[in-house]
Design a protein around this motif. Structure first.
Motif, short mmCIF file in Angstrom:
data_model
loop_
_atom_site.label_atom_id
_atom_site.label_comp_id
_atom_site.label_asym_id
_atom_site.label_seq_id
_atom_site.Cartn_x
_atom_site.Cartn_y
_atom_site.Cartn_z
N LYS A 229 0.82 -1.21 0.00
CA LYS A 229 0.00 0.00 0.00
C LYS A 229 0.86 1.26 0.00
N THR A 230 2.02 1.20 0.64
CA THR A 230 2.88 2.39 0.70
C THR A 230 3.85 2.47 -0.48
N SER A 231 3.86 1.44 -1.33
CA SER A 231 4.81 1.42 -2.45
C SER A 231 4.37 2.31 -3.61
N GLU A 232 3.09 2.67 -3.63
CA GLU A 232 2.47 3.49 -4.69
C GLU A 232 2.32 2.73 -6.01
N ALA A 233 2.70 1.46 -6.04
CA ALA A 233 2.48 0.65 -7.25
C ALA A 233 1.02 0.27 -7.33
N LYS A 234 0.47 0.26 -8.54
CA LYS A 234 -0.91 -0.17 -8.78
C LYS A 234 -0.96 -1.51 -9.52
N LEU A 235 0.21 -2.10 -9.69
CA LEU A 235 0.33 -3.39 -10.35
C LEU A 235 1.23 -4.26 -9.49
N VAL A 236 0.80 -5.50 -9.20
CA VAL A 236 1.60 -6.37 -8.34
C VAL A 236 1.68 -7.75 -8.95
N TYR A 237 2.86 -8.34 -8.90
CA TYR A 237 3.10 -9.69 -9.42
C TYR A 237 3.43 -10.60 -8.24
N LEU A 238 2.63 -11.68 -8.07
CA LEU A 238 2.86 -12.57 -6.94
C LEU A 238 2.35 -13.98 -7.24
N SER A 239 2.68 -14.91 -6.35
CA SER A 239 2.26 -16.31 -6.49
C SER A 239 1.63 -16.76 -5.17
N PRO A 240 0.34 -16.47 -4.97
CA PRO A 240 -0.29 -16.66 -3.66
C PRO A 240 -0.53 -18.10 -3.24
N SER A 241 -0.70 -19.02 -4.20
CA SER A 241 -1.04 -20.39 -3.84
C SER A 241 0.17 -21.27 -3.60
N HIS A 242 1.34 -20.81 -4.05
CA HIS A 242 2.59 -21.52 -3.77
C HIS A 242 3.73 -20.57 -4.10
N GLN A 243 4.09 -19.74 -3.13
CA GLN A 243 5.05 -18.67 -3.38
C GLN A 243 6.38 -19.23 -3.84
N TYR A 244 6.91 -18.62 -4.90
CA TYR A 244 8.23 -19.04 -5.38
C TYR A 244 9.27 -18.01 -4.94
N PRO A 245 10.34 -18.46 -4.24
CA PRO A 245 10.73 -19.85 -3.99
C PRO A 245 10.41 -20.38 -2.58
N LEU A 246 9.80 -19.58 -1.72
CA LEU A 246 9.64 -19.99 -0.32
C LEU A 246 8.60 -21.08 -0.12
N GLY A 247 7.64 -21.19 -1.05
CA GLY A 247 6.63 -22.23 -0.95
C GLY A 247 5.50 -21.91 0.01
N THR A 248 5.40 -20.68 0.47
CA THR A 248 4.34 -20.32 1.43
C THR A 248 3.00 -20.12 0.72
N ILE A 249 1.91 -20.13 1.50
CA ILE A 249 0.56 -19.97 0.99
C ILE A 249 -0.04 -18.71 1.57
N MET A 250 -0.66 -17.90 0.72
CA MET A 250 -1.33 -16.70 1.21
C MET A 250 -2.71 -17.10 1.75
N PRO A 251 -2.98 -16.86 3.05
CA PRO A 251 -4.28 -17.24 3.62
C PRO A 251 -5.41 -16.38 3.05
N VAL A 252 -6.62 -16.86 3.22
CA VAL A 252 -7.76 -16.22 2.56
C VAL A 252 -7.98 -14.80 3.05
N ASN A 253 -7.69 -14.48 4.33
CA ASN A 253 -7.89 -13.10 4.78
C ASN A 253 -6.96 -12.13 4.06
N LYS A 254 -5.72 -12.57 3.81
CA LYS A 254 -4.78 -11.73 3.05
C LYS A 254 -5.24 -11.60 1.59
N ARG A 255 -5.79 -12.67 1.05
CA ARG A 255 -6.28 -12.62 -0.34
C ARG A 255 -7.41 -11.61 -0.47
N MET A 256 -8.32 -11.63 0.50
CA MET A 256 -9.43 -10.70 0.45
C MET A 256 -8.95 -9.26 0.63
N GLU A 257 -7.97 -9.08 1.49
CA GLU A 257 -7.41 -7.74 1.70
C GLU A 257 -6.72 -7.25 0.42
#
Length: 456
Positions: A229-257
């Motif tokens: 939100k503070t980056s001022e970017a309006k475009l974001v590239y991410l991998s929420p269901s299996h983050q590369y390379p850490l392999g983490t999962i974005m939970p549904v509350n973060k997805r909704m946010e």
């Protein structure tokens, strides 16, 4: 709290999936309130007359997706999603042998016994012999319609998406498709937020197009949306269901946010669904695109790791409001993927071979995963700590290493191992290690070589 689902024990759908879907629906519809305590595994097993394993698998999937949380010594509680909910947040879219040991190449490929070559050959011969396929003409700019139909169905049924064939664009690799996307959105976007660590080859494309690239530091505690939100970017590239390379999962509350941020700020989210369909504990995590109700998510998918890297077929799903801009520029691009291969893949999917193939590779890679992690634990339990290994085709581990990064890279190259150094966490170095193309009988020698690279 009592949960009382109606489960069909004669259905082909596993009981734990039916229970998972029931509880998830109760949460998203607001019938299970935030902070409500679910029955313990033992209580639910007794009241529902189901095995403890069935209950545990359903709960584990809900925990992984962020719908419930497991508080030690207290139990399972419903997460508070009310802040991020908006109209129509429902699931209504769902329908029903190695000859070499050059590990540098093998561990970034796929298992050489996984692919059904005979069926692919049969379909290929049928395609090139059938005059109706029109192989003597150029292919569609956007991708063959038969393949776009199958991709839309695949994403909707297998990844929880919500799309139609007219939104699908086919191309040879994610980098090519990002170039097409930039042609669509460049009038409104000149900066992009990317994950750090993240997928560097995507970042390179944005740099080539002179985008201002802003790095969002990722931890194992999920995505820091406040930083976005503070980056001022309006475009974001991410991998929420299996983050590369850490392999983490974005939970549904973060997805909704995240979706709420994009909607309120006229932003766009590029979702790279990297390796997300391969998960060893429970079901794959549904994609973010399926939750999008406001045309904010662009979805990227590929068949390189699911089928074959040599196939070079990827796809992009764009929101419907971007289709007019795409149609204005599509004549600038020639189709980068073979028309024949597209039609063969479409028939491969249509005839049911894709689903059989996915079931097969999950069995293969789960076995490789267990062999590799057990071998590492057996040989280096005092030196290597495995952090993430329950999904995708690579593991994440940390270790206290005396070598500097240059020496590590040289040792890996000399010993033909493709080793990705993620970075430092306090005094330890974080690594990701792909194992998909390594033969099972070579895994023990591979871990010996890994130890040589890291510690000798």
């Amino acid at each position: 709290m009592i949960i009382s689902p109606i489960l069909d024990k004669t259905s082909n759908k596993a009981l734990y999936i039916q229970l998972y879907e029931y509880i998830k629906s109760e949460i998203t519809l607001g019938l299970l309130k935030p902070d409500s305590k679910l029955p313990s595994i033992r209580e639910a097993s007794s009241s529902l007359n189901l095995s403890k394993t069935t209950i545990e698998n359903a709960y584990s999937q809900l925990v992984a997706e962020g719908y419930i949380e497991n508080l030690p010594k207290k139990g399972y509680f419903v997460c508070d999603l009310s802040e991020y909910s908006y109209e129509n947040f429902t699931d209504n879219h769902k329908k029903t042998v190695c000859k070499t040991v050059d590990f540098k190449y093998l561990n970034d490929g796929v298992d050489n016994g996984s692919f059904d070559i005979s069926s692919w050959k049969r379909i290929y011969n049928k395609v090139i012999s059938d005059k109706a396929t029109e192989i003597y003409t150029n292919g569609s700019f956007q991708g063959e319609s038969i393949l776009r139909d199958e991709i839309a169905n695949f994403v909707n049924t297998m990844r929880g998406g919500n799309t139609s064939p007219d939104q699908v664009i086919v191309g040879a690799g994610v980098q090519y498709l990002l170039g097409v996307l930039i042609g669509i959105i460049k009038d409104n976007h000149n900066s992009v937020a990317v994950e750090n660590p993240g997928y560097k080859k995507a970042e390179f494309i944005f740099e080539d197009y002179m985008f201002d690239v802003k790095h969002i530091n990722i931890t194992d505690n999920s995505y820091p949306i406040d930083t976005l939100k503070t980056s001022e970017a309006k475009l974001v590239y991410l991998s929420p269901s299996h983050q590369y390379p850490l392999g983490t999962i974005m939970p549904v509350n973060k997805r909704m946010e995240l979706l709420d941020w994009a909607y309120k700020n006229s932003g766009l989210i590029i979702e790279d669904d990297y390796d997300a369909i391969i998960r060893y504990g429970g079901m794959p995590i549904p994609c973010l695109q399926g939750l999008d109700k406001h045309n904010c998510v662009i979805y990227l998918g590929s068949f390189s790791k699911v089928l074959l890297p040599a196939l070079r077929i990827s796809f992009m799903i764009i929101p419907k409001n971007l289709l007019p801009k795409y149609h204005n520029i599509k004549s600038k691009y020639t189709q980068s993927t073979s028309k024949i291969d597209q039609i063969v893949l479409a028939n491969f999917m249509k005839e049911g071979y894709m689903l059989k193939h996915i079931r097969k590779i999950k069995r293969i890679y789960k076995k490789k995963n267990l062999l590799l992690t057990n071998s590492i634990k057996e040989k280096y339990s005092d030196k290597i700590n495995i952090i993430n290994s329950d999904s995708g085709l690579h593991i994440v581990f940390e270790s206290l290493i005396k070598k500097n990064e240059g020496d590590l890279n040289k040792a890996a190259t000399d010993n033909h191992i493709l080793l990705n150094i993620i970075g430092k966490v306090e005094s330890k170095t974080l690594f990701s290690l792909n194992y998909s193309g390594i033969c099972m009988e070579d895994i023990s020698s591979f871990t010996d070589m890994l130890g040589k690279v890291l510690f000798e």
